[in-house]
Write a protein that holds these residues in place. Structure first.
Motif, short mmCIF file in Angstrom:
data_model
loop_
_atom_site.label_atom_id
_atom_site.label_comp_id
_atom_site.label_asym_id
_atom_site.label_seq_id
_atom_site.Cartn_x
_atom_site.Cartn_y
_atom_site.Cartn_z
N UNK A 299 11.09 -67.52 -22.58
CA UNK A 299 12.39 -67.01 -22.47
C UNK A 299 12.69 -66.17 -21.29
N UNK A 300 11.86 -65.90 -20.67
CA UNK A 300 11.64 -64.74 -19.43
C UNK A 300 11.27 -65.62 -18.30
N UNK A 301 11.13 -66.85 -18.45
CA UNK A 301 10.96 -67.90 -17.50
C UNK A 301 9.49 -67.61 -16.87
N UNK A 302 8.66 -67.37 -17.61
CA UNK A 302 7.19 -67.04 -17.26
C UNK A 302 6.36 -67.88 -17.84
N UNK A 303 6.93 -68.92 -18.35
CA UNK A 303 5.83 -69.69 -19.25
C UNK A 303 4.90 -70.47 -18.50
N UNK A 304 5.06 -70.75 -17.11
CA UNK A 304 4.04 -71.43 -16.20
C UNK A 304 2.91 -70.49 -15.99
N UNK A 305 2.96 -69.24 -16.28
CA UNK A 305 1.95 -68.21 -16.15
C UNK A 305 1.21 -67.73 -17.39
N UNK A 306 1.58 -68.76 -18.55
CA UNK A 306 0.81 -68.10 -19.73
C UNK A 306 -0.54 -69.08 -20.00
N UNK A 307 -1.12 -68.67 -21.06
CA UNK A 307 -2.27 -69.67 -21.64
C UNK A 307 -1.75 -70.65 -22.65
N UNK A 346 -1.91 -61.07 -24.54
CA UNK A 346 -0.95 -61.81 -23.62
C UNK A 346 -1.37 -61.73 -22.24
N UNK A 347 -1.94 -62.81 -21.77
CA UNK A 347 -2.57 -63.01 -20.48
C UNK A 347 -1.32 -63.85 -19.38
N UNK A 348 -1.03 -63.21 -18.34
CA UNK A 348 -0.09 -63.99 -17.43
C UNK A 348 -0.80 -63.85 -16.22
N UNK A 349 -0.84 -64.82 -15.56
CA UNK A 349 -1.61 -64.98 -13.99
C UNK A 349 -0.51 -65.83 -13.19
N UNK A 350 -0.03 -65.41 -12.25
CA UNK A 350 0.97 -65.94 -11.25
C UNK A 350 0.32 -66.22 -10.03
N UNK A 351 -0.25 -67.53 -9.97
CA UNK A 351 -0.86 -67.59 -8.68
C UNK A 351 -0.02 -67.86 -7.45
N UNK A 352 1.32 -67.88 -7.55
CA UNK A 352 2.04 -67.86 -6.61
C UNK A 352 2.26 -66.67 -5.83
N UNK A 353 2.59 -65.56 -6.65
CA UNK A 353 2.79 -64.29 -6.04
C UNK A 353 1.05 -63.64 -6.04
#
Length: 385
Positions: A299-307, A346-353
């Motif tokens: 919902x926060x548009x962070x789905x690409x960064x989760x497992x 809750x693991x979030x990894x933003x490879x772009x930033x």
């Protein structure tokens, strides 16, 4: 060395197992999972990397077939009285000795459950069992039988889990003062593991995860240490361990001023953890736990960064992993019941930033809301640069 639990506790576990075997009409079980052997008898070793098997019959008899190096290990740590040794020699076939032992126990032609899905069952062993035992008895995959029983903890186990939880907090509290510019990962790791040992704890089922800079996006241990910069990020995943029982936690610590991405990812992780907490109640499924986590993050548009998974059960585990059954992933039907120990991350990894953010802790399920086993704060941890 004393047993991890009372003999009465082990006797109750054996009764529970044999009752389930009777329900499933199994005449015997071949245990290959070290966790199963430990849970049932207290047998504690790392010798499961070689062939060993514990035979359990429906009438409650237990026989361990192992190597000579583990004979005294079994005598000192377990309730097993009947211990047989297979001989190390060129061309040795422990499965043939296992077959002879099964014949001695009158199990030829019987229904026998086998634990195939475990680190203690190599492909070589599976091939030999298929070759040498297929015409001896009806073999069935029973990999989940003991795992399901182990997932629900007894009061005695929960007491050990609470001691492990105290070590979890102690490890983080030992590390946090060391984190900052110029800090060495090796010193931080030593403080964490040292706190567990000093508190009477054990080695974990897998290595503590520590990674800074770009390696903060990793969720596995890797070799090599670095020194923290004035602006940095450090991901830690660790577990307090007592009598093999694990309580895990996870944090990403920001060194210096948090970036906007760190703050956004933290807010997503915190919201997801809160949603997951609401699902950790009896009757809900592990699939629903995953859905709650994914819904908040997406919902926060962070789905690409989760497992694609967000947690799992914990208990008495051996190398190479402290993860246990069941896991929280999409559509997993396994149900939550009281007295499970569940780690959610809750693991979030933003490879772009290049920004990382992880937040995780362990809960004890109850009839009502789950109990968090850690007393650590959930605020975004920041150390001044």
């Amino acid at each position: 060395m004393s047993l991890a639990f009372s003999r009465e506790e082990y006797a109750t576990r054996l009764q529970t197992l044999t009752a389930r075997m009777a329900e499933e009409r199994r005449d015997a079980m071949l245990l290959f999972a070290q966790e199963s052997m430990y849970w049932l008898t207290g047998y504690d070793t790392f010798g499961f990397c070689f062939f060993q098997s514990m035979i359990v019959t429906r009438d409650g008899r237990i026989v361990l077939l192992t190597r000579s190096a583990d004979l005294r290990q079994a005598q000192l740590t377990s309730t097993v009285d009947d211990i047989r040794v297979w001989e190390d020699r060129d061309g040795a076939s422990p499965v043939l000795q296992l077959r002879d032992l099964l014949f001695e126990l009158g199990l030829n032609g019987n229904r026998i459950g086998v634990e195939y899905d475990t680190h203690g069952m190599t492909g070589r062993i599976a091939i030999d069992i298929a070759t040498l035992l297929a015409d001896f008895a009806l073999l069935e995959d029973a990999s989940s039988l003991v795992a399901v029983l182990r997932s629900v903890k007894t009061p005695a186990e929960i007491a050990y889990v609470r001691r492990a939880a105290a070590l979890t907090d102690a490890a983080y509290e030992a590390a946090l003062p060391l984190i900052g510019p110029g800090a060495r990962e090796g010193d931080i790791l030593a403080a964490m593991q040292g706190a567990v040992f000093a508190g009477g704890g054990d080695y974990p089922g897998n290595e503590f995860i520590i990674g800074s800079g770009p390696e903060a996006l990793l969720c596995r241990y890797q070799s090599g240490r670095r020194t923290l910069d004035a602006s940095d990020q450090l991901t830690l995943e660790w577990a307090g361990v007592y009598r093999r029982y694990h309580v895990a936690a996870m944090r990403t610590v920001v060194v210096g001023e948090p970036t906007a991405r760190h703050i956004a990812l933290y807010e997503a992780a915190r919201a997801a953890l809160a949603a997951v907490e609401q699902c950790l109640v009896p009757g809900r499924s592990f699939g629903e736990v995953f859905d709650a986590h994914a819904r908040e993050i997406d919902a926060r548009d962070e789905g690409a960064h989760r497992l694609n998974a967000c947690g799992y059960s914990l208990g008495a585990r051996f190398a190479p992993s402290w993860m246990d059954w069941p896991m929280a992933y999409r559509a997993n039907p396994a149900r939550i019941v009281p007295d499970m120990v569940v780690f959610v991350h809750m693991i979030l990894a933003d490879s772009d930033s290049g920004a990382a953010m992880s937040l995780g802790q362990t809960y004890l399920t109850r009839e009502g809301p789950a109990e968090c086993l850690s007393k650590l704060p959930l605020d975004l941890p920041v150390k001044a640069g």
